[in-house]
Motif scaffolding. Structure first.
Motif, short mmCIF file in Angstrom:
data_model
loop_
_atom_site.label_atom_id
_atom_site.label_comp_id
_atom_site.label_asym_id
_atom_site.label_seq_id
_atom_site.Cartn_x
_atom_site.Cartn_y
_atom_site.Cartn_z
N ILE A 1 35.61 77.55 36.11
CA ILE A 1 34.99 77.08 34.87
C ILE A 1 36.01 76.32 34.02
N LEU A 2 37.20 76.92 33.89
CA LEU A 2 38.23 76.27 33.09
C LEU A 2 38.66 74.95 33.72
N ALA A 3 38.81 74.97 35.05
CA ALA A 3 39.18 73.74 35.74
C ALA A 3 38.13 72.66 35.51
N MET A 4 36.86 73.09 35.54
CA MET A 4 35.76 72.14 35.28
C MET A 4 35.87 71.54 33.90
N VAL A 5 36.11 72.40 32.93
CA VAL A 5 36.19 71.93 31.55
C VAL A 5 37.32 70.91 31.40
N ILE A 6 38.49 71.26 31.97
CA ILE A 6 39.64 70.36 31.85
C ILE A 6 39.37 69.06 32.59
N ALA A 7 38.84 69.18 33.83
CA ALA A 7 38.59 67.98 34.61
C ALA A 7 37.55 67.10 33.93
N ALA A 8 36.53 67.74 33.34
CA ALA A 8 35.50 66.97 32.65
C ALA A 8 36.09 66.25 31.45
N ALA B 1 41.83 66.02 38.76
CA ALA B 1 41.50 67.31 39.38
C ALA B 1 42.78 68.11 39.64
N ILE B 2 43.82 67.40 40.10
CA ILE B 2 45.10 68.07 40.36
C ILE B 2 45.68 68.64 39.07
N ILE B 3 45.62 67.85 38.01
CA ILE B 3 46.14 68.33 36.71
C ILE B 3 45.36 69.57 36.27
N ALA B 4 44.04 69.51 36.42
CA ALA B 4 43.21 70.64 36.00
C ALA B 4 43.58 71.90 36.78
N ILE B 5 43.76 71.76 38.10
CA ILE B 5 44.09 72.94 38.91
C ILE B 5 45.49 73.46 38.56
N LEU B 6 46.40 72.53 38.32
CA LEU B 6 47.75 72.92 37.91
C LEU B 6 47.71 73.77 36.64
N LEU B 7 46.92 73.29 35.67
CA LEU B 7 46.86 73.99 34.38
C LEU B 7 46.24 75.38 34.50
N VAL B 8 45.30 75.56 35.44
CA VAL B 8 44.69 76.88 35.53
C VAL B 8 45.41 77.81 36.48
N LEU C 1 33.57 65.91 39.86
CA LEU C 1 34.73 65.87 38.98
C LEU C 1 36.01 65.63 39.76
N GLY C 2 35.88 65.43 41.08
CA GLY C 2 37.07 65.24 41.90
C GLY C 2 37.20 63.79 42.33
N ALA C 3 37.55 63.61 43.61
CA ALA C 3 37.74 62.26 44.14
C ALA C 3 36.51 61.40 43.87
N VAL C 4 36.79 60.16 43.50
CA VAL C 4 35.69 59.26 43.13
C VAL C 4 35.11 58.61 44.39
N PRO C 5 33.77 58.56 44.56
CA PRO C 5 33.16 57.89 45.69
C PRO C 5 33.57 56.41 45.70
N PRO C 6 33.68 55.79 46.84
CA PRO C 6 33.28 56.28 48.16
C PRO C 6 34.40 57.01 48.92
N THR C 7 35.51 57.34 48.25
CA THR C 7 36.59 58.06 48.93
C THR C 7 36.03 59.31 49.61
N PRO C 8 36.32 59.50 50.90
CA PRO C 8 35.78 60.69 51.56
C PRO C 8 36.41 61.97 51.01
N ASP C 9 35.57 62.96 50.79
CA ASP C 9 36.06 64.23 50.25
C ASP C 9 35.11 65.34 50.67
N TRP C 10 35.67 66.46 51.13
CA TRP C 10 34.84 67.55 51.65
C TRP C 10 33.85 68.06 50.61
N GLY C 11 34.33 68.30 49.42
CA GLY C 11 33.45 68.84 48.38
C GLY C 11 32.30 67.89 48.08
N ALA C 12 32.63 66.60 47.98
CA ALA C 12 31.61 65.60 47.68
C ALA C 12 30.61 65.49 48.83
N MET C 13 31.10 65.64 50.07
CA MET C 13 30.20 65.57 51.22
C MET C 13 29.22 66.73 51.21
#
Ligand code: ADP
Ligand code: MG
Lengths: 278, 310
Positions: free
Chosen positions: B152-159, B168-175, B246-258
């Motif tokens: 949730i916190l990572a979401m808030v920061i990433a948003a 996304a990396i900064i958000a994960i680092l902070l949490v 909130l992570g990698a921007v399309p069309p960059t391939p990313d597991w979560g986005a897929m």
């Protein structure tokens, strides 16, 4: 004795008159905060003097404040009252700062040999740290190890491969390497096997005296102290109740508590009656 | 020198633990017992999976059959001879995209874990060593972060920062730094009072030297264990963020986005299933390795590491 030669350079410049004691405690007290909110005086109004090239034994039963006194001398605890003076310099509490140069001449050997060496550093590195303080002391890692009867290849090893007695000898070598003027041993033999105790105690005494240092040797065992100390101070519940030359403590104890301590020693020396036990 | 008469035969020969052979060089300063750790069955499985993934990520350009961005194929075709894992809603090859995504996900997760382990353990070491106000400030901030569920916190920061891998990396680092701060702090507090550290202080070590030379070598192993365990959760959080766009921007391939894309295409199960399998295997691999590493720590430390990751 060439105690001046062994000392860190900074201290020699200020050396007081030859007659002054090397270490002087003047009505020192130390308090611990208790969890309940009160304070506990672990050391209370202690005055003591240590001369040059002298071995002072400090005895007293467990919990009487011996370790606290040792910490006060090293600056590891802050006195609630009184002063500790080493070679003309006031001993200040160590806190988080770097230890003052002029106080590096006080070194300590701790009770627990299993905790007093860094498990992740080679013996050589730990001895080198101490040697750096005293490059003119004439010691090398090898000569230090030899002085405490350990093989030279010990330098490459880590503490876990040594027994308690061997570790304690390494700790003694490290304290010695720093070129101390006062070596404080806080029950350095208490956790060793009985047959090793006297040997290590004597080794400490000989090494300290030969290098021109004085020693405060803490123990709850009067018989070992008798073997190595010039003078003995008897401590009870935070106070020094009697200080006298070793023979006098042994043959003519004045304080009832000293008599009680002597009476507790089993008669093993074949000399017959231990004074104070009648 | 007249001292009392010796009481015992004091020069008794030393039989003490009959001087052992000087063969065992013991623990090296920074050594962690990896080989022993990976001797457990789960450790071997984890290491095996990880090695496969590393090969896949490193050689992805050679292994990937097609272009990750090219929309050359029939849309939503099920796994077949040509598109081994099927195609997605835009007609891109799923296998290719999975392999290419691994090339960003794995380094990013390792990078973020290394950064937060460094940040957290440095802050925790400072808090544990100096105590008082510094400790209060650092650990209250850590508590604040701990008070929120990580994702949730990572979401808030990433948003707040906007979508993108960097944010996304900064958000994960902070949490994620507080768990390192907690573990390191308590280890440093224990080490600070031990005799060997005090002996160093008596030899005139400064606080910094004491921390770096005496204490750090003794607290590094648990931090490495914690970090290994943490790579899995970093990958999960990263996938979670890109699942929520909130992570990698399309069309960059990313597991979560897929997976996110596959959720709306329920009939085309392969779009979400294979990236999900990727996440599952890699998270499992890191947890297996981390768990076996943890078993090499002493029980007390292991418990401390366990508490912050549970
Ligand atoms: N950090 C501390 N906090 C509170 N009380 C302490 C602390 N350290 C020691 N004491 C108390 O002070 C007294 C003296 O302790 P210590 O100097 O270790 O005695 P000794 O070394 O003679 O056994 C004991 O009663 C002990 O419980
Ligand atoms: Mg004690």
């Amino acid at each position: 004795m060439t105690s001046i030669d062994q000392a860190p350079a900074a201290a020699t410049a200020h050396s007081p008159a030859a007659g002054a004691p090397l270490l002087e405690l003047d009505s020192v007290a130390c308090e611990y905060k208790l969890d309940g909110g009160g304070r506990f005086r672990a050391v209370n109004g202690v005055s003591l003097q240590l001369g040059r090239s002298e071995v002072l034994g400090l005895v007293g039963e467990s919990g009487c404040g011996k370790s606290t006194l040792a910490k006060l001398i090293c600056g590891l605890e802050k006195p609630a009252d009184g002063t500790v003076t080493f070679d003309g310099h006031p001993v200040r509490a160590l806190g988080l700062k770097k230890r003052a140069k002029e106080l590096l001449g006080i070194q300590m050997v701790f009770q627990n040999p299993y905790a007093s060496l860094n498990p992740r550093r080679r013996i050589r590195d730990q001895l080198d740290d101490a040697l750096a303080l005293n490059p003119d002391g004439g010691w090398t890692v090898e000569s230090l190890l030899d002085a405490v009867d350990l093989p030279a290849d010990s330098a490459q090893r880590y503490s876990h491969s040594f027994s308690g007695g061997q570790r304690q000898r390494i700790a003694i070598a490290r304290a010695l390497a720093a070129g101390p003027k006062v070596l404080v041993g806080d029950e350095p033999i208490a956790s060793l096997d009985a047959f090793l105790q006297t040997r290590i105690a004597r080794m400490m005494r000989d090494l300290a005296i030969d290098s021109g240092a004085s020693m405060i040797f803490i123990s709850h065992d009067l018989s070992v102290v008798r073997d190595i100390a010039d003078r003995v101070a008897v401590m009870e519940a935070g106070r020094i109740v009697e200080v006298a030359p070793t023979d006098q403590i042994w043959n003519d104890p004045q304080h009832p508590y000293t008599k009680k301590l002597l009476a507790a020693i089993p008669k093993v020396d074949g000399k017959g009656i231990i004074p104070g036990s009648d | 020198m007249s001292i009392g008469t010796p009481k015992q035969p004091a020069n008794a020969p030393i039989t003490e633990a009959a001087r052992r052979d000087p063969v065992d060089p013991g623990l090296k300063r920074w050594q962690i017992r990896f080989p022993k750790a990976l001797r457990t069955p789960l450790g071997i499985v984890g290491a095996g999976i990880l090695v496969l993934w590393l090969i896949a990520a490193i050689f992805a350009p050679l292994l990937a059959p097609f272009d990750a961005l090219a929309q050359n194929f029939p849309r939503l075709s099920a796994p077949n001879g040509e598109n081994l894992l099927g195609t997605d809603t835009l007609g891109r090859d799923v296998l290719t995209r999975i392999l290419v995504a691994a090339r960003t996900t794995l380094p990013a997760a390792v990078f973020v874990v290394i950064c937060s382990a460094l940040l957290g353990s440095v802050l925790g070491a400072i808090a544990g060593y100096f105590g008082r106000a510094v400790d209060e400030i650092i650990m209250r901030i850590a508590d604040l972060v701990f008070a929120f569920p990580t994702i949730i916190l990572a979401m808030v920061i990433a948003a707040a920062l906007g979508p993108g891998l960097k944010n996304a990396i900064i958000a994960i680092l902070l949490v994620s730094w507080p768990s390192y701060a907690r573990v390191t702090r308590s280890l440093v507090m224990t080490a600070r009072g031990s005799e060997y550290v005090i002996a160093g202080r008596l030899l005139g070590f400064s606080a910094g030297r004491s921390l770096a030379r005496e204490i750090a070598p003794n607290v590094i192993s648990p931090v490495v264990v914690l970090a290994t365990l943490d790579v899995g959760s970093a990958i999960l959080t990263m996938a979670g963020l890109s699942f929520l766009s909130l992570g990698a921007v399309p069309p960059t391939p990313d597991w979560g986005a897929m997976i996110s894309e596959g959720v709306s295409q329920f009939a085309a199960w392969w779009i979400a299933f294979f990236p999900g399998l990727c996440i599952l295997t890699i998270v499992m691999a890191f947890n297996f390795i981390g768990d076996s590493l943890r078993d090499t720590l002493d029980p007390h430390t292991a418990q401390e590491v366990g508490e912050t990751t549970s």
